[in-house]
Enzyme design. Structure first.
Site: not given
Length: 154
Positions: A31-32
């Site tokens: 994810d980020l």
């Protein structure tokens, strides 16, 4: 370029009653924040379970196409312990812990160099095309019996 040696798709191995399946964390898995997105553990666990079926000679695709049914997750409990990160090598260990007429219970653990990342306990049920539970084919129950973790039964 010639047609040289082609790689095989990923495959697991049995170590006694344990099934081991290796995955590597790719950028698309994160994810980020740079850690593995939580749902990807479920995907990795599913790949390991699908590999078990293939290795046991259980042709789920043929059963689906013949209108007999397929396995579906009926219940899952999942605990996240530590994050996996980009380029980590993750090992998925699966044990069959119980078997019923229409279901199999499994325990799965994702580890990195022996460190537990996530643990799951789940029950997979065999269901007819209409979604109702159905007795597993006898030869499939027999295949699962061969890898049933005897220690889990005590």
């Amino acid at each position: 370029m010639g047609q040289g040696v082609l790689p095989n798709p990923p495959s697991g191995v049995f170590d006694g009653a344990r099934h081991l399946y290796a995955v590597r964390v790719y950028y698309e898995d994160t994810d980020l924040s740079g850690i593995v997105y939580h749902a990807n553990y479920l995907r990795w666990f599913e790949r390991a379970r699908s590999d078990i079926l293939r290795m046991l000679g259980i042709d789920q695709r043929a059963a689906i196409e013949a209108g007999e049914g397929a396995y579906a997750v009926a219940d899952v409990q999942l605990a996240y312990k530590r994050p996996a990160k980009l380029d980590d090598d993750v090992l998925i260990e699966t044990r069959c812990t119980a078997m019923g007429a229409a279901s199999v219970t499994m325990a799965q653990v994702a580890t990195r160099a022996g460190e537990v990342l996530a643990e799951a306990s789940l029950r997979i049920g065999f269901v007819a095309p209409n979604g109702r539970p159905r007795r597993q084919p006898a030869e499939w129950r027999e295949a699962f019996t061969r890898i049933l973790d005897e220690e889990s039964q005590q």
